[in-house]
Structures are given as C-alpha cells and as structure tokens.
Design an enzyme around this catalytic site. Sequence first.
Site, mmCIF file in Angstrom:
data_model
loop_
_atom_site.group_PDB
_atom_site.id
_atom_site.type_symbol
_atom_site.label_atom_id
_atom_site.label_comp_id
_atom_site.label_asym_id
_atom_site.label_seq_id
_atom_site.Cartn_x
_atom_site.Cartn_y
_atom_site.Cartn_z
ATOM 1 N N CYS A 74 60.515 8.821 19.092
ATOM 2 C CA CYS A 74 59.415 8.407 18.199
ATOM 3 C C CYS A 74 59.033 9.587 17.319
ATOM 4 O O CYS A 74 58.842 9.456 16.101
ATOM 5 C CB CYS A 74 58.190 7.986 19.007
ATOM 6 S SG CYS A 74 58.488 6.714 20.243
ATOM 7 N N CYS A 77 60.844 10.608 13.899
ATOM 8 C CA CYS A 77 60.388 9.999 12.647
ATOM 9 C C CYS A 77 58.925 10.322 12.351
ATOM 10 O O CYS A 77 58.570 10.703 11.245
ATOM 11 C CB CYS A 77 60.536 8.481 12.687
ATOM 12 S SG CYS A 77 62.235 7.892 12.592
ATOM 13 N N CYS A 174 36.904 -20.372 24.604
ATOM 14 C CA CYS A 174 36.552 -18.948 24.700
ATOM 15 C C CYS A 174 35.116 -18.737 24.210
ATOM 16 O O CYS A 174 34.335 -17.992 24.797
ATOM 17 C CB CYS A 174 37.471 -18.098 23.818
ATOM 18 S SG CYS A 174 39.228 -18.442 23.958
ATOM 19 N N CYS A 177 31.852 -19.085 26.464
ATOM 20 C CA CYS A 177 31.409 -17.913 27.225
ATOM 21 C C CYS A 177 30.994 -16.790 26.279
ATOM 22 O O CYS A 177 29.904 -16.247 26.376
ATOM 23 C CB CYS A 177 32.520 -17.407 28.144
ATOM 24 S SG CYS A 177 32.653 -18.317 29.706
ATOM 25 N N ARG A 215 45.216 -9.830 30.031
ATOM 26 C CA ARG A 215 43.811 -10.250 30.163
ATOM 27 C C ARG A 215 43.632 -11.679 29.655
ATOM 28 O O ARG A 215 42.921 -12.477 30.267
ATOM 29 C CB ARG A 215 42.894 -9.292 29.390
ATOM 30 C CG ARG A 215 41.410 -9.612 29.578
ATOM 31 C CD ARG A 215 41.008 -9.361 31.023
ATOM 32 N NE ARG A 215 39.690 -9.879 31.382
ATOM 33 C CZ ARG A 215 39.454 -11.102 31.844
ATOM 34 N NH1 ARG A 215 40.457 -11.978 31.961
ATOM 35 N NH2 ARG A 215 38.251 -11.478 32.189
ATOM 36 N N CYS A 219 42.342 -15.121 31.501
ATOM 37 C CA CYS A 219 41.319 -16.042 30.967
ATOM 38 C C CYS A 219 41.853 -17.477 30.985
ATOM 39 O O CYS A 219 41.146 -18.399 31.399
ATOM 40 C CB CYS A 219 40.934 -15.686 29.535
ATOM 41 S SG CYS A 219 39.858 -14.251 29.390
#
Lengths: 258, 108, 164
Positions: A74, A77, A174, A177, A215, A219
């Site tokens: 990585c 570059c 979603c 909540c 995560r 859910c």
Amino acid sequence: MKPPRRLISVIACSVLAVSSALAETPQPKRSGTSFLGPALQAQQRDDDANPAMLWVDQGKALWTKAVGITGRSCAACHGAPDSMKGVATRYPRIDGPTGRLLNLELRINVCRARHQNAEPLAYESAELLALTAFVAKQSRGMPIGVAVDGAARPHYEAGKTFFSTRQGQLNLACSQCHDDNWGRMLRGDAISQGHPTGYPAYRIEWQTVGSLHRRLRACSLGVRAEVLPFGSPEYLDLELYLMARAGGLLLETPAIRK
Amino acid sequence: MALTSARIVTPATARMGEIIEIKTLARHPMETGYRRDDRGRQIARDIIGTFRVTYNAVEIFQADLSQGIAANPFIAFTTVAMETGDIIATWTDLAGREISAKARITIT
Amino acid sequence: MTISHGEPTMLAATLSRRGVISGGVAITLVPFASWPGAAQSEAGQLTDAISRATGGRTPLAAGVKLDLPELAENGFSVPLNVTIDSPMTERDHVRFITIVSEKNPAPQIARFTLGPRAGRAAVRTHVRLADTQRIAAVAETSTGRFLIGVADVVVTISACTNGG
C-alpha cells in the site's frame, strides 16, 4: 395494576405506526460513544487500553507489506499513512472507473486487484478488518462528509428507504429505534441514534473487532429479518445513507461498542 | 489460537525512582472451554495462562490467568524506573506458544 | 409515557413479547436486583477460594481497594482495579494479589505476583463475570499478612445481544 400484555403490544404498534410517519433525523446528533457507560468511554479514550489497537497495529504492518504479483505494498503507492487522512470520512463513495458504490473494505480490495494484482481479502477477515481500521484511524477526529449527489444519489435514496422500511418478524424499521426512540431505554440499554462513527469497532459482545456490516447483520437478526451477506448492495446503500445521516459527527475508529 | 500481536506501553522517559505505569494488551480470544459451536460441539479451552514481565532481564511482574480474564487481555501495573533499558512482556498460552512485546525506557 | 429503569417501555414490551413468540433470544436481561436466595454452594465457592488464597488463614478486611463498576454493562469485559495499601519496601511489600469469584465457573480469576520494584501495589485488568456476584481480592504480604477487599457487581446483558 398492569394492562394485559396483548393490549400493550397493540398500543405500542399503533404508537410506532404514527411516530414512524413523523420520523426525523435525531437532533442534536450524538455518536454511539455518548451512549456508553463511563468505563467503556474511558477505555475508548485510552488507546493503550483499547483492544482494537491490536488490529490497528496489524493494519500498520500490512500497509508496508509487499503483496500480489506486482510485489507492491500500500505504502509503495500511497506513501506514509497520513496520506489516508480524511479518506474514511468520504466513504462509501462511487468508484470512477466502474461506477460502483464502494465502502472502505471494498475499496481496499479494488486497490489490491487493480494496483497490486493480489487476491481480495475475505470480508470480515482479520487482515481486511486490520487494514480498514488502520486506514480509518488516520481520519479519527475528522468530520464525516460523504457525497450523495450524482451517481451516489440513487444509492442514498435506496439506503434511506431501507432505513425506514419495516422488516422481519418483528416488523420494525431501523428508524423506529434510531430516529423515533433513541435515548429511551430498551431494557438495560439506551437506544443509540445509530450513527456508524467508529467502525471497524471493538464490540464487547463480539469480544473482537468487527465491521459495520457485521453490526448491520446483527440488527437484521435482531428484528428477525433476512441477514444479508457482507458487502451486499443493500447494506452498502444503507451504509451510505447512515454516513450521510451522521454527517458532521467526528470519525472515532477504532471505537468500542457494547 | 496463535498469539498474533501484543503491545506494551510505558512512558518513553522517566526520572530515576519515578513510579511508572506499564500497560499491556495481547490479542487472544481467551476461549473459556464452556461454549459450543453451531453443531453443539464443545469448543476447547484456549487461554493465555501466564504473563511475565522483565526489566533489564530482572522479573518485575507475573500473572497467572484464567478464562475469567476478558478476551484480548489488558493488564496494567507499576514499576519503579531504575535504569535505562528494555521492559519485555511475554504471554504464554496453555499449549506453550509465546509472544513478546518490548518497550524501551530512558532515564533522564 | 414515562420511561424509567426497570419499567418496560411500550417498545420493549412489544419486542420482548415477539421475541418470545418467535422463540428468539434477541432481548434478554439479567434482573437489576441481585438474585434472591443465592445458592449456598455459590457463597461457599467464594469462601473456599479465599481460603485457598490464604492457606486457610483469616484475612483482615483492610487496606485493599477493589474497584469494579456497581453495574457492569456487559459481563464479557468488566474493568477491575485493585490497589493495596503497602509501603512496597524490600521488607514489607505485597507478594501476591489473588482475584476470586463467587459465581464464575472458575473461582480464581487471576493471581498477580509483585515485588518491591513495583513501587505501588496496583493492578488493572478487565474480567469476565458470568453473573451478578461478589468479587474478592486477597493480598499476601512479605510479612505474612493476608488482606482482603470485596466488591459487589450487578451484571446486565445488552438489549441487542443476539449472537449476531
């Protein structure tokens, strides 16, 4: 005296039906950190006590490791890691050559294919989590600001629709909540606003570092909906919407979450 | 689970006689031996059993750990800064695999 | 609608009922109050573990500061700080600190070995607690004294714990 449970549920459903129609993005915006107890907040503030730093360390080592047929790292570059400053605040974003929406994990794998001629790292592998956490940490403390115009617009709209669509056996969106009921207690926990400011994060329940998509899968499972694959188009669109919704909050990777 | 990474942090410099805190983390699941996998098979206990720390080759701290220690163990303790040198922590699992991490401290 | 600790909110009531119907374990909670009538064997476990740490001698309840949160957010990782009042000299220092548990399957959580070079008898770590329980720290000094400190911790499970 308590009303019958069935009655409570019926009332709850109708209350939720009304309030979800009025859903607004929470104000003021609060990161997930502010919903943690003091002990976990202190642990997150101290890198030397935050186990996620073990993954960041691994990511740092991977940054300079030559990989693929090109034998390029990585760093070959991008140079020093601070070249990544701010990058994570702008993801997911549209990849120019392909027009695909990429989050940071997928961007790293595109880099590997395009510039290093290397095999992609498996989603949720220790290596990909480590590199993603390392790259994202370079932007810690910087405000989130993703682009949602142009080719990103349809993805943003799809993510927004996903966020507010009831799903699963619990028939919950979603937004019910995280827009309508944040700050209220769900059993022993305060419901957060659902801002993805700290991923990859060390989640105590996982006892390890995991991605935002892990995560999101939890859910989905929680509302008994279909658990979608890591990197799926639906979760990518949702990730873009969530990052736009979190706009202005500071990136906290690697955070600690419950 | 192989021990893949560990860290030890001390102040880079200290005055002679100063009490400093040493903070350590090692990456390890600390598998309890009580859990079962998707097929109901018991997952074997796999933990770091001992943790030792030396300061210029003299042992200054030791811990016997159990599965009651959280995954990716965090252990912090103190030592008196005596001389410039290396503080080395070594974690050993029940199968005898080891990992070490080193911090350099300079007395000013 | 007033919402407070321990009172089911409308949302929570809906979720828990449906969680039960679907056979799920999406939402679980260890009661905030400590378990009534803890089994004798559990109290016995703590007494036995303390006794093993002291070699059968009775420790003095003094000089040990054991800090754990009164309410642990998740039993997988609970911060524990222990500090012993000791001059930490060559002649009089803490040799061992043993952390023992009332209800974990393994009664001894950890045993730390220190010496005068520690400067202070202070250790911090993160422990796993299987349940709401009492934790004890037993210190043994170079002068042959045994000291003890205890802490009671209520362990809760996060609302969104579901194995996902």
